[in-house]
Design a protein around this motif. Structure first.
Motif, PDB file in Angstrom:
ATOM      1  N   GLU A  63      27.882   2.980  50.732  1.00 49.42           N
ATOM      2  CA  GLU A  63      29.066   2.124  50.860  1.00 49.42           C
ATOM      3  C   GLU A  63      28.969   1.213  52.084  1.00 49.42           C
ATOM      4  O   GLU A  63      29.572   0.138  52.127  1.00 49.42           O
ATOM      5  N   GLU A  64      28.187   1.644  53.078  1.00 50.53           N
ATOM      6  CA  GLU A  64      28.002   0.795  54.261  1.00 50.53           C
ATOM      7  C   GLU A  64      27.301  -0.512  53.909  1.00 50.53           C
ATOM      8  O   GLU A  64      27.501  -1.531  54.580  1.00 50.53           O
ATOM      9  N   ALA A  65      26.458  -0.486  52.890  1.00 53.99           N
ATOM     10  CA  ALA A  65      25.724  -1.697  52.505  1.00 53.99           C
ATOM     11  C   ALA A  65      26.688  -2.807  52.099  1.00 53.99           C
ATOM     12  O   ALA A  65      26.546  -3.957  52.517  1.00 53.99           O
ATOM     13  N   TRP A  66      27.682  -2.452  51.280  1.00 53.92           N
ATOM     14  CA  TRP A  66      28.623  -3.466  50.809  1.00 53.92           C
ATOM     15  C   TRP A  66      29.524  -3.935  51.939  1.00 53.92           C
ATOM     16  O   TRP A  66      29.818  -5.138  52.037  1.00 53.92           O
ATOM     17  N   ALA A  67      29.940  -3.013  52.808  1.00 48.91           N
ATOM     18  CA  ALA A  67      30.756  -3.412  53.953  1.00 48.91           C
ATOM     19  C   ALA A  67      29.975  -4.336  54.885  1.00 48.91           C
ATOM     20  O   ALA A  67      30.518  -5.315  55.416  1.00 48.91           O
ATOM     21  N   LEU A  68      28.699  -4.050  55.079  1.00 49.48           N
ATOM     22  CA  LEU A  68      27.865  -4.860  55.965  1.00 49.48           C
ATOM     23  C   LEU A  68      27.715  -6.275  55.422  1.00 49.48           C
ATOM     24  O   LEU A  68      27.878  -7.257  56.162  1.00 49.48           O
ATOM     25  N   LEU A  69      27.413  -6.396  54.133  1.00 45.68           N
ATOM     26  CA  LEU A  69      27.231  -7.728  53.545  1.00 45.68           C
ATOM     27  C   LEU A  69      28.538  -8.511  53.526  1.00 45.68           C
ATOM     28  O   LEU A  69      28.558  -9.725  53.775  1.00 45.68           O
ATOM     29  N   TRP A  70      29.655  -7.825  53.240  1.00 45.01           N
ATOM     30  CA  TRP A  70      30.955  -8.504  53.220  1.00 45.01           C
ATOM     31  C   TRP A  70      31.292  -9.018  54.613  1.00 45.01           C
ATOM     32  O   TRP A  70      31.724 -10.160  54.781  1.00 45.01           O
TER      33      TRP A  70
ATOM     34  N   LYS B  34      34.611 -11.299  66.441  1.00 49.17           N
ATOM     35  CA  LYS B  34      33.975 -12.173  67.425  1.00 49.17           C
ATOM     36  C   LYS B  34      32.648 -11.584  67.889  1.00 49.17           C
ATOM     37  O   LYS B  34      31.652 -12.299  68.018  1.00 49.17           O
ATOM     38  N   ALA B  35      32.646 -10.279  68.119  1.00 47.04           N
ATOM     39  CA  ALA B  35      31.402  -9.616  68.527  1.00 47.04           C
ATOM     40  C   ALA B  35      30.355  -9.700  67.424  1.00 47.04           C
ATOM     41  O   ALA B  35      29.154  -9.854  67.693  1.00 47.04           O
ATOM     42  N   LEU B  36      30.803  -9.611  66.172  1.00 49.05           N
ATOM     43  CA  LEU B  36      29.865  -9.693  65.044  1.00 49.05           C
ATOM     44  C   LEU B  36      29.274 -11.100  64.946  1.00 49.05           C
ATOM     45  O   LEU B  36      28.075 -11.264  64.674  1.00 49.05           O
ATOM     46  N   ARG B  37      30.102 -12.099  65.197  1.00 43.71           N
ATOM     47  CA  ARG B  37      29.588 -13.468  65.156  1.00 43.71           C
ATOM     48  C   ARG B  37      28.557 -13.682  66.270  1.00 43.71           C
ATOM     49  O   ARG B  37      27.539 -14.338  66.069  1.00 43.71           O
ATOM     50  N   ARG B  38      28.821 -13.103  67.447  1.00 49.04           N
ATOM     51  CA  ARG B  38      27.846 -13.179  68.531  1.00 49.04           C
ATOM     52  C   ARG B  38      26.563 -12.450  68.130  1.00 49.04           C
ATOM     53  O   ARG B  38      25.458 -12.930  68.405  1.00 49.04           O
ATOM     54  N   PHE B  39      26.698 -11.292  67.488  1.00 51.25           N
ATOM     55  CA  PHE B  39      25.555 -10.493  67.037  1.00 51.25           C
ATOM     56  C   PHE B  39      24.646 -11.342  66.142  1.00 51.25           C
ATOM     57  O   PHE B  39      23.417 -11.375  66.325  1.00 51.25           O
TER      58      PHE B  39
ATOM     59  N   ALA C 184      31.982 -13.250  58.618  1.00 54.22           N
ATOM     60  CA  ALA C 184      31.720 -13.723  59.980  1.00 54.22           C
ATOM     61  C   ALA C 184      31.100 -15.105  59.990  1.00 54.22           C
ATOM     62  O   ALA C 184      31.306 -15.875  60.946  1.00 54.22           O
ATOM     63  N   LEU C 185      30.361 -15.442  58.943  1.00 48.58           N
ATOM     64  CA  LEU C 185      29.673 -16.737  58.908  1.00 48.58           C
ATOM     65  C   LEU C 185      30.268 -17.700  57.886  1.00 48.58           C
ATOM     66  O   LEU C 185      29.583 -18.597  57.392  1.00 48.58           O
ATOM     67  N   LYS C 186      31.566 -17.489  57.559  1.00 48.65           N
ATOM     68  CA  LYS C 186      32.223 -18.459  56.689  1.00 48.65           C
ATOM     69  C   LYS C 186      32.154 -19.850  57.316  1.00 48.65           C
ATOM     70  O   LYS C 186      31.960 -20.854  56.632  1.00 48.65           O
TER      71      LYS C 186
ATOM     72  N   LEU D 175      16.662 -14.655  62.176  1.00 47.15           N
ATOM     73  CA  LEU D 175      16.345 -13.631  61.179  1.00 47.15           C
ATOM     74  C   LEU D 175      17.307 -13.665  59.991  1.00 47.15           C
ATOM     75  O   LEU D 175      17.267 -12.771  59.127  1.00 47.15           O
ATOM     76  N   LEU D 176      18.174 -14.672  59.939  1.00 48.22           N
ATOM     77  CA  LEU D 176      19.166 -14.753  58.861  1.00 48.22           C
ATOM     78  C   LEU D 176      18.638 -15.627  57.720  1.00 48.22           C
ATOM     79  O   LEU D 176      17.884 -16.569  57.952  1.00 48.22           O
ATOM     80  N   PRO D 177      19.062 -15.310  56.472  1.00 50.02           N
ATOM     81  CA  PRO D 177      19.936 -14.206  56.066  1.00 50.02           C
ATOM     82  C   PRO D 177      19.198 -12.896  55.780  1.00 50.02           C
ATOM     83  O   PRO D 177      19.779 -11.958  55.259  1.00 50.02           O
TER      84      PRO D 177
END
Length: 406
Positions: free
Chosen positions: A333-340, A301-306, A345-347, A313-315
């Motif tokens: 490895e953070e790059a792949w976690a961030l994009l996933w 939920k916090a990520l969706r608010r972020f 979050a925006l499904k 600025l998306l995507p």
């Protein structure tokens, strides 16, 4: 003439065609009539005209001094080609250039006939996949040194901007920017970025600030090949504030760059504005640079608010942040976690319109037109994005609970 024949021989389909004619106006008028195009003069005193038709641009100029003389005035041998009566003519050595796919000046002194030609060489190499032999790079280096010593001879800013834009929009943009630094043209055209060369960073960075910048640009285009110009500019300038914020921190035993995102955004805004990039592209790039260090929260939920609060600025933002991590060590490895996490979050797409109109909000809360109405609508839209409000009745209850006057 020139570039169109070059592109055809390299297996590309040209859109811009150059013609030499004894009477260029008459030739242009005939082309206009045959193609139902639009004709306008480029330089009537010099007899230069353009016809635009069907997505193609046809430029007509007078033939002066004979065909060979014209070819000898060109910049690079691959651009010194002509089609006459069904046969292609070129200068000695051009067949070897085509075989090796390299760019070689017709004569080094020709670079000084139009000082944009050295920058154009790098752009052509990046956009067409051409090599720059040692002799060509040496000639570019000498020309760059000349321009550094004679800044009053620099080409017009709009011409520089056009070449830089085409370079950045090419698939090999990182390669081209690397060549600019190697031959000294970075200091000529983007001097604020030259301070990144050799700037050691430490921490998670195994590359100096300039090589890291090239890596981020490379990875951005690898992750997102269709990235718009503003995102590419942001990648290029994302660390432009580091030379100005570099301070040694004895507590951690290394240099740090606190506030470099904010400073870098202003550096980019000034530099890109000076070159005449569009206000929209400059502001988008500056916004991305300012926010590229924002760390996305983990909770959904916090990520969706972020992302709701940064949706302008998306995507581009998550792609830039992922590329920034891929350009460092131990954090890839953070790059792949961030994009996933971003995709998850925006499904459900972020809402673009509040459930209530401004007039309905004013009537509900007894407000007059003003900033308070805007704040109420923004709060409502955020509540919708977080799934807290789904119906008009819930929207009214939310606003009454939050904004109703006591």
């Amino acid at each position: 003439m020139g570039g169109a024949l070059r592109d055809l021989l390299l297996g590309r389909r040209p859109k811009d065609l150059d013609f030499l004619a004894e009477d260029p106006l008459r030739a242009a008028e005939e082309a206009q009539a045959a193609l139902s195009g639009s004709l306008f003069p480029l330089d009537e005193e010099r007899g230069q005209y353009r016809v635009v038709a069907g997505g193609y641009t046809l430029d007509f100029a007078p033939l002066e001094g004979g065909l060979e003389d014209d070819l000898l005035r060109r910049d690079y041998r691959l651009n010194a080609l002509a089609l006459l009566r069904g046969r292609v003519f070129g200068l000695r050595g051009v067949e070897e250039d085509l075989r090796r796919r390299v760019l070689v000046p017709v004569r080094e002194e020709n670079l000084y006939g139009d000082h944009l030609r050295s920058l154009r060489a790098v752009r052509l190499a990046a956009s067409l996949g051409l090599g720059l032999p040692k002799a060509t790079r040496a000639a570019l280096r000498r020309h760059a040194a000349f321009l550094q010593g004679n800044p009053h001879l620099l080409p017009a800013r709009e011409r520089v901007r056009e070449e830089l834009t085409r370079l950045l929009l090419s698939p090999r943009a990182a390669f081209g920017l690397g060549v600019l630094a190697e031959v000294g043209l970075l200091e000529v055209y983007l001097p604020e970025l030259a301070f990144l060369v050799g700037l050691e960073q430490g921490g998670v960075h195994h590359l100096d600030a300039w090589r890291h910048t090239l890596s981020v640009l490379f990875h951005l285009l690898w992750l997102w090949p269709e990235a718009p110009l503003s995102a590419r500019l942001a990648a290029l300038y994302h660390d432009a504030g580091k030379p100005l914020t570099r301070r040694f921190d004895p507590k951690v035993g290394r240099f740090r760059f606190l506030g470099h995102a904010e400073v870098g955004a202003e550096v980019a805004r000034a530099a890109l504005g000076f070159l005449g990039f569009s206000k929209e592209a400059v502001e988008e790039a500056a916004g991305l640079i300012r926010r590229h260090m924002d760390r996305p929260p983990e909770e959904k939920k916090a990520l969706r608010r972020f992302y709701f609060r940064r949706q302008a600025l998306l995507p581009a933002l998550p792609y830039l942040q992922a590329a920034d991590r891929l350009g460092a060590k131990k954090v890839a490895e953070e790059a792949w976690a961030l994009l996933w996490a971003y995709q998850e979050a925006l499904k459900t797409p972020l809402p673009q319109k509040p459930l209530l109109s401004g007039e309905e909000v004013m009537a509900l809360l007894g407000l007059k037109p003003g900033p308070e109405v805007g704040r109420a609508l923004e709060a409502l839209l955020e509540a919708q994005a977080l799934g807290e409000v789904e119906t008009r009745a819930e929207a009214e209850a939310f606003l009454l609970a939050r904004f109703a006057l006591g």
